[in-house]
Design an enzyme around this catalytic site. Structure first.
Site, mmCIF file in Angstrom:
data_model
loop_
_atom_site.group_PDB
_atom_site.id
_atom_site.type_symbol
_atom_site.label_atom_id
_atom_site.label_comp_id
_atom_site.label_asym_id
_atom_site.label_seq_id
_atom_site.Cartn_x
_atom_site.Cartn_y
_atom_site.Cartn_z
ATOM 1 N N HIS A 267 22.168 -23.086 26.611
ATOM 2 C CA HIS A 267 23.068 -23.181 27.355
ATOM 3 C C HIS A 267 22.331 -23.807 28.219
ATOM 4 O O HIS A 267 20.612 -23.612 28.365
ATOM 5 C CB HIS A 267 23.326 -21.670 28.186
ATOM 6 C CG HIS A 267 22.189 -20.856 27.675
ATOM 7 N ND1 HIS A 267 22.198 -19.738 26.219
ATOM 8 C CD2 HIS A 267 22.138 -20.186 28.465
ATOM 9 C CE1 HIS A 267 21.629 -19.130 26.695
ATOM 10 N NE2 HIS A 267 21.041 -19.238 28.326
ATOM 11 N N HIS B 50 18.007 -26.937 32.957
ATOM 12 C CA HIS B 50 17.640 -27.669 31.508
ATOM 13 C C HIS B 50 18.091 -26.907 30.468
ATOM 14 O O HIS B 50 19.124 -25.684 31.070
ATOM 15 C CB HIS B 50 16.513 -27.613 30.923
ATOM 16 C CG HIS B 50 15.468 -26.495 31.151
ATOM 17 N ND1 HIS B 50 15.467 -25.859 32.839
ATOM 18 C CD2 HIS B 50 15.152 -25.383 29.491
ATOM 19 C CE1 HIS B 50 14.865 -24.327 32.325
ATOM 20 N NE2 HIS B 50 15.252 -24.340 31.569
#
Length: 196
Positions: free
Chosen positions: A42, A129
């Site tokens: 995630h 990221h």
């Protein structure tokens, strides 16, 4: 409750990233690397830490407001990198690109709303990221393998998706690693970003 807000990629994209991690895993011992399970990959928007259950409703309202003020947009998982740097790697990630203007605005709205509840934003810059693994106790050979992997995968385009919701998640420690549970999910406004 240990809470964080996040954007999760669709399961098929998370699976592709987990497969990339498995490709890399053969070059590292189990003591050197721990890989993120596909369902846990995630983008963390805000880590809130330990929160009293009585505060969850107020937090949920702030996240909902940020989602309503945001706009749906496209992002792409692309390339691999590491934090803090290749010489001292601790985290390996897939980067995100695409409509960073809409994503940054969403993050800013969320930071502003949560700051009003006593959760100050992080000092460091937002670097979107998706963590796919963590490193520790690497030897020289393993560092070499990582450097080569970062070169080889630096521009790999994994997949793109439309960001449609923010999830408020609970994280619990367990002997098998952290376990995530969805607390609430908030739809991002259906108006679309005009940015490319």
């Amino acid at each position: 409750m240990r809470l964080f807000s996040a954007i999760f990629p669709p399961p098929e994209i998370a699976q592709r990233l987990a497969e990339a991690a498995r490709t890399l895993a053969g070059n590292f011992t189990s003591k050197a690397a721990a890989w993120t399970a596909a369902e846990q990959i995630h983008l963390t928007l805000n880590f809130l830490g330990q929160v009293e259950p009585a505060r969850v409703d107020a937090i949920a309202r702030a996240v909902d407001e940020a989602a309503r003020r945001g706009q749906r947009h496209r992002v792409q998982a692309r390339g691999l990198g590491c934090f803090p740097n290749a010489a001292r790697p601790r985290v390996i990630w897939a980067g995100l690109d695409g409509d960073m203007t809409a994503l940054s605005a969403l993050k800013q709205n969320l930071d502003d709303g949560l700051a009003g509840l006593g959760f100050p934003p992080e000092d460091r810059a937002f670097h979107p990221h998706l963590t796919i693994g963590r490193f520790k106790n690497m030897n020289g050979r393993e560092r070499g393998h990582l450097a080569e992997a970062l070169r080889r995968w630096s521009e790999t385009k994994f997949a793109s998706w439309t960001v449609e919701r923010i999830d408020l998640m609970r994280s619990e420690f367990s002997p098998g690693g952290s376990r995530y549970t969805l607390v609430r999910s908030f739809a991002i406004a259906e108006r679309w970003s005009t940015c490319a």
